[in-house]
Design a protein around this motif. Sequence first.
Motif, PDB file in Angstrom:
ATOM      1  N   LYS A 298       0.811  -1.222   0.000  1.00  0.00           N
ATOM      2  CA  LYS A 298       0.000   0.000   0.000  1.00  0.00           C
ATOM      3  C   LYS A 298       0.844   1.272   0.000  1.00  0.00           C
ATOM      4  O   LYS A 298       0.397   2.329  -0.461  1.00  0.00           O
ATOM      5  N   GLU A 299       2.070   1.163   0.504  1.00  0.00           N
ATOM      6  CA  GLU A 299       2.915   2.345   0.603  1.00  0.00           C
ATOM      7  C   GLU A 299       3.266   2.936  -0.757  1.00  0.00           C
ATOM      8  O   GLU A 299       3.704   4.083  -0.847  1.00  0.00           O
ATOM      9  N   GLY A 337       1.380   7.870   3.430  1.00  0.00           N
ATOM     10  CA  GLY A 337       1.661   6.456   3.641  1.00  0.00           C
ATOM     11  C   GLY A 337       0.576   5.549   3.145  1.00  0.00           C
ATOM     12  O   GLY A 337       0.846   4.534   2.549  1.00  0.00           O
ATOM     13  N   SER A 338      -0.671   5.851   3.415  1.00  0.00           N
ATOM     14  CA  SER A 338      -1.769   4.993   2.998  1.00  0.00           C
ATOM     15  C   SER A 338      -3.059   5.716   3.257  1.00  0.00           C
ATOM     16  O   SER A 338      -3.081   6.810   3.799  1.00  0.00           O
ATOM     17  N   ALA A 339      -4.152   5.086   2.853  1.00  0.00           N
ATOM     18  CA  ALA A 339      -5.450   5.722   3.013  1.00  0.00           C
ATOM     19  C   ALA A 339      -5.815   5.831   4.480  1.00  0.00           C
ATOM     20  O   ALA A 339      -5.392   5.042   5.306  1.00  0.00           O
ATOM     21  N   ARG A 439      -1.508   3.450  10.152  1.00  0.00           N
ATOM     22  CA  ARG A 439      -0.259   3.331  10.908  1.00  0.00           C
ATOM     23  C   ARG A 439       0.295   4.658  11.432  1.00  0.00           C
ATOM     24  O   ARG A 439       0.869   4.691  12.522  1.00  0.00           O
ATOM     25  N   PRO A 440       0.158   5.773  10.705  1.00  0.00           N
ATOM     26  CA  PRO A 440       0.663   7.033  11.273  1.00  0.00           C
ATOM     27  C   PRO A 440       0.016   7.404  12.598  1.00  0.00           C
ATOM     28  O   PRO A 440       0.592   8.179  13.367  1.00  0.00           O
ATOM     29  N   PRO A 490       5.470   9.973   6.731  1.00  0.00           N
ATOM     30  CA  PRO A 490       4.911   8.950   7.630  1.00  0.00           C
ATOM     31  C   PRO A 490       5.877   8.436   8.684  1.00  0.00           C
ATOM     32  O   PRO A 490       5.448   7.905   9.707  1.00  0.00           O
ATOM     33  N   VAL A 491       7.187   8.574   8.465  1.00  0.00           N
ATOM     34  CA  VAL A 491       8.151   7.982   9.408  1.00  0.00           C
ATOM     35  C   VAL A 491       8.846   9.016  10.278  1.00  0.00           C
ATOM     36  O   VAL A 491       9.415   8.662  11.316  1.00  0.00           O
TER      37      VAL A 491
END
Length: 735
Positions: A298-299, A337-339, A439-440, A490-491
């Motif tokens: 997904k990334e 990063g993703s939805a 994840r964020p 995101p990181v």
Amino acid sequence: MSDMITAELVDLDLSADTKEAAARALAERMVALGRVTDLDGFLADVAAREAQMPTGLDGGIGIPHCRSAHVTEPTLAFGRSARGVDFGAADGPADLIFLIAAPAGADDAHLTILSSLARQLMNSEFTDALRGVGDPAAAAALIRGDEPVPPAGAASPDSVAAAGAASPTAATVTAGAGAPAGAGADRRDGADSGTEADSRTEAPEQPEAPGQPEAPGDVEASGRAGEPAFRIVAVTSCPTGIAHTYMAAEALENAGREAGVELTVEPQGSAGFTRLDPAVVAAADAVIFAHDVPVREKERFAGKPTVDVGVKAGINRPAELIAEVREKAARGEVTAGSAPATPVERAGDSHEGYGTKLRKWLMSGVSYMVPFVAAGGLLIALGFALGGYKVDKAPSVMDHFLWTQADSWGALLFQIGGVAFGFLVPVLAGYIAYGMADRPGLVPGFVGGSIALTINAGFLGGLAAGLIGGGVVLAIQRVRVPAALRGIMPVVVIPLISSAIVGFLMFVVIGKPIAEAQKGMTDWLNGLSGSNAILLGMLLGLMMCFDLGGPVNKVAYTFATAGIAVAGPGDAAMKIMAAVMAAGMVPPLAMALATTVRGTLFTRTERENGKAAWVLGASFISEGAIPFAAADPLRVIPASMAGGAVTGALSMAFGATLRAPHGGIFVVPLIGNPLLYLVAIAAGVCVTTTLVIVLKSLRASAPGAATATGEDSAVPAAAETAAKTAAEKKESVAA
């Protein structure tokens, strides 16, 4: 597909009334041809797939399907129902039913052919032809692709077959029906799928041959006044990756052509998937995820406007999804990063209200917290059982542990359980934020939850920290950032900024008021006695039995476990935990007893479920009553709530206490006043059982009405045995 469906696998007069009966009728044809080795085993696999998500589609189509070890070769059976069969589609019953059986280790070639059929189902000319065909052999030929799909208003498939028209390959017919040739997803090169002309718009012309390159001017023509077309990349997937995956891909591609956008789809099906060209992803202006399983890699789609919905939304309303993602792009909304949704507990589609989304976010946190509650709570309870009531005062087992002393083992279990309990609030907060922002959201959620523990804000502080953490991340994701910074958002950037904001709010702004509220609630609970405690037990019992493991049930359970998730839980908190567990045991135990006492009021399937409900109820698994509630909610749910209220009130009145958050009868030795506690459970079970039997008996005795099961009519005694036998045969698929 030549060997996949034959005339023997076609039933143009399917008489089944239910989806289970329809699946059985078509599966029996597969068994007769040796395609399925174990009928009941295969039907159980079909039912398990159906339980994941209904397989009915708008337009009168049902596509039950599964992978099964009982299938010898890929097989497709087709049934046409005059009355229609309910497969859960929003627009009503299905009259065209396709049962797809794939072996557990089906090869890619067969699965890509099945995906081609799924794409064909999005072609109205194909489905219209199936509704008009009058011969099983002609229907099988039409599905195989041995005969071309007649355009609207043309002769029926029977007449086409009689004319002896040339038979193209299955791949050619699929392409002519508006779907890619054969392999479907495997021919995606990232440029042609969203810009090629729709072969169905001009019926007199022959479709392009598969793989033919489009004209150089086609791409420019898709734009507006020479401007490049809006570019969208999409990913579709469903639990089995056979049907919905490719139907959503086809629907999105068709809608993209109609909207004048370049839309390229990556179907992630059972046959594997071909990754979109990285250049195509990089050039895309927006992303659509239509999936029911996690998007792989997904990334790759980070930093783009994104719409994230279930796969059926991609089938039923693709044009709306395209319009929605274009609006997001116009506003500059991007995701890092993703939805902004999780694979397990997505926030839902754009049409859901904030109340629905809030419930899903909270349930995401609770669902991840419950295993920590169960493990930690049971370890603590076992620690007390082995080490006595003073085990909480024992020194650390790192400093003092004797292998031969039960007290040391009790202290060990207690301290391990205490560590597990220490994760409750951070996990709750972290996964609420995860439910909101993927994840964020984990970092600010866990940080906020840990701060809630530090400042004694407890369970309420964890709820607030999770919601704030997720909200902060969503706000940051809406900010436009330069392309050079998107990779580190995101990181680095999002965890740094969101953690600082959440930490500031929890320490300085809202933490102290929440901690005071938590202390006030604890003091109030500890002060409950007499009629107030009984009323609270009654309310908790009603909540535990209202939706049998659903959101209301989880609210009551979480409220109880939060009270004992402290170093020294008060007496009131342990009474609440005891009342909640006792009430949650009532519905499955009552249904088990009712099926034993008056089995004639229940179907054979329900009687079998009743046997399992004994164990589930005794283990404090309220979900054991769900099959009964789903079949007859107006009788089962009110009766369950009445019994749960009685049990909760009696448990509080008897002063029963419980340190363990789970375990059912297996933790009775750890319960204060265990005999009276069992009396409270027995009283609630008897109340619910009596009410269920009375209500079902009233329905069965109504003039001209069928019995409560809906399967045994009021027949004369001489025919009763035959009627029951026939009914049981119909139900054996569910058993």
